[in-house]
Design an enzyme around this catalytic site. Structure first.
Site, mmCIF file in Angstrom:
data_model
loop_
_atom_site.group_PDB
_atom_site.id
_atom_site.type_symbol
_atom_site.label_atom_id
_atom_site.label_comp_id
_atom_site.label_asym_id
_atom_site.label_seq_id
_atom_site.Cartn_x
_atom_site.Cartn_y
_atom_site.Cartn_z
ATOM 1 N N GLU A 229 4.691 -0.239 -1.668
ATOM 2 C CA GLU A 229 3.301 0.104 -1.354
ATOM 3 C C GLU A 229 3.271 1.406 -0.564
ATOM 4 O O GLU A 229 3.405 1.388 0.672
ATOM 5 C CB GLU A 229 2.669 -0.995 -0.505
ATOM 6 C CG GLU A 229 2.609 -2.348 -1.173
ATOM 7 C CD GLU A 229 1.469 -3.178 -0.600
ATOM 8 O OE1 GLU A 229 0.590 -3.533 -1.368
ATOM 9 O OE2 GLU A 229 1.457 -3.427 0.606
ATOM 10 N N HIS B 216 4.154 -5.415 5.912
ATOM 11 C CA HIS B 216 2.990 -4.686 5.368
ATOM 12 C C HIS B 216 2.725 -3.447 6.229
ATOM 13 O O HIS B 216 2.868 -3.476 7.448
ATOM 14 C CB HIS B 216 1.761 -5.606 5.345
ATOM 15 C CG HIS B 216 0.629 -5.015 4.570
ATOM 16 N ND1 HIS B 216 -0.224 -4.080 5.117
ATOM 17 C CD2 HIS B 216 0.225 -5.199 3.287
ATOM 18 C CE1 HIS B 216 -1.112 -3.727 4.196
ATOM 19 N NE2 HIS B 216 -0.857 -4.388 3.080
#
Ligand code: PEP
Length: 234
Positions: A160, A91
Site C-alpha cells: 500500500e 497500516h
C-alpha cells in the site's frame, strides 16, 4: 481465487456495521461467492457475527497483550470474546499518523503470530521514496520487513503506497506489477494491493500478475459499492 478486504478505518457505527456485514454475507451466499473476504470494522463495532465460511471479520488494531492497563487500547481478551483471529498490522495510518515504529510493529506481529492469527501485514513507501526511484522504494519496504517472518503461513502481505492511500490516486499498473514481482520473490504469502482501489480500477488491478487481491478503504464503505467490487473480482 482473489482475496478482497475492506478497512472501515474510523467509519461506521455498531448498527451500520451489522447491516453492512449482513448485506455482504447475504450477497456472498446468494451469488455463490467463494473468494475470501475480510472486513475490518472499528473495534467498537466488533461482535460475534455469524457469517459464511468465506467471510471473516478482523481487528484493525490490538495491543500485544491479553488484558491490562493500556488506556485506549484493546487486547486479545476483547477479540476472543467474539472469536476474532484476524488482524491488520503495519497500516500506514498506524505507522505515520499514530507513530508506530518498526520495533513495535515487529513485536505486535510476533505476538499475534504466536497466537496463530491471520495477519494482513501492510508495507508501502511515502511519496519521497517513490519520487527517489525504485531502489529507494524497495529499500524502504525492506526496512518494513525488519523483525517480520515472511514465511509465516498465516501471513497476507499488502503493498500500500502511502501516497496512494485515501488520495484517489492509485499506483500505476506497471509500478504495481514491478513491486509485486519483487515482493513475490520474498514470500509465498498472498500479496494484496491497496491504495485508492475503486470500482473503476479494480478489474485492471486484480489482473496484474502477482496481485492476489485488494485491500480497500474509502471505496468499500458503501455496501453496494463493495458488492460490485467483489463481483468484479469473482
Ligand atoms: C487502506 O486504508 O488500506 C486503503 C487502501 O485506503 P483507500 O482505499 O481509501 O486508499
Amino acid at each position: 481465487m482473489k482475496i478482497i478486504a475492506s478497512n472501515f478505518k474510523t467509519n461506521h457505527t455498531r448498527a451500520t456495521t451489522a447491516q453492512f456485514i449482513h448485506r455482504i454475507d447475504k450477497f456472498m451466499i446468494d451469488d455463490n461467492i467463494t473468494q475470501t473476504v475480510y472486513l475490518f470494522p472499528p473495534s467498537t463495532a466488533l461482535d460475534s457475527f455469524e457469517t459464511n465460511q468465506n467471510l471473516h471479520i478482523g481487528a484493525q488494531n490490538c495491543h500485544w497483550v491479553k488484558s491490562g492497563s493500556y488506556t485506549g487500547e484493546i487486547g486479545t481478551q476483547q477479540l476472543d470474546e467474539f472469536g476474532i483471529k484476524t488482524i491488520l498490522i503495519g497500516h500506514s495510518e498506524r505507522r505515520h499518523t499514530m507513530g508506530e515504529n518498526q520495533k513495535d510493529i515487529a513485536k505486535k506481529f510476533n505476538y499475534f503470530k504466536a497466537l496463530g492469527y491471520r495477519i494482513i501485514y501492510c508495507v508501502g513507501e511515502p511519496l519521497e521514496q517513490k519520487q527517489a526511484g525504485l531502489s529507494s522504494t524497495l529499500g524502504y519496504i525492506q526496512e518494513q520487513f525488519g523483525g517480520i517472518d515472511l514465511t509465516y503461513d498465516g501471513l497476507i502481505l499488502a503493498y500500500e503506497p502511502v501516497w496512494a492511500i485515501g488520495t484517489g490516486i492509485s499506483c500505476g499498473i506497471d509500478d504495481i506489477a514491478t513491486i509485486h514481482k519483487k515482493l513475490a520473490k520474498k514470500t509465498t504469502a498472498p500479496i494484496l494491493y491497496g491504495g485508492s482501489v475503486k470500482q473503476d480500477n479494480i478489474k485492471e488491478i486484480i489482473n496484474i500478475p502477482n496481485v492476489d487481491g485488494a485491500l480497500i478503504g474509502t471505496a468499500s464503505w458503501v455496501a453496494d459499492d463493495f458488492v460490485n467490487i467483489i463481483k468484479f473480482c469473482n
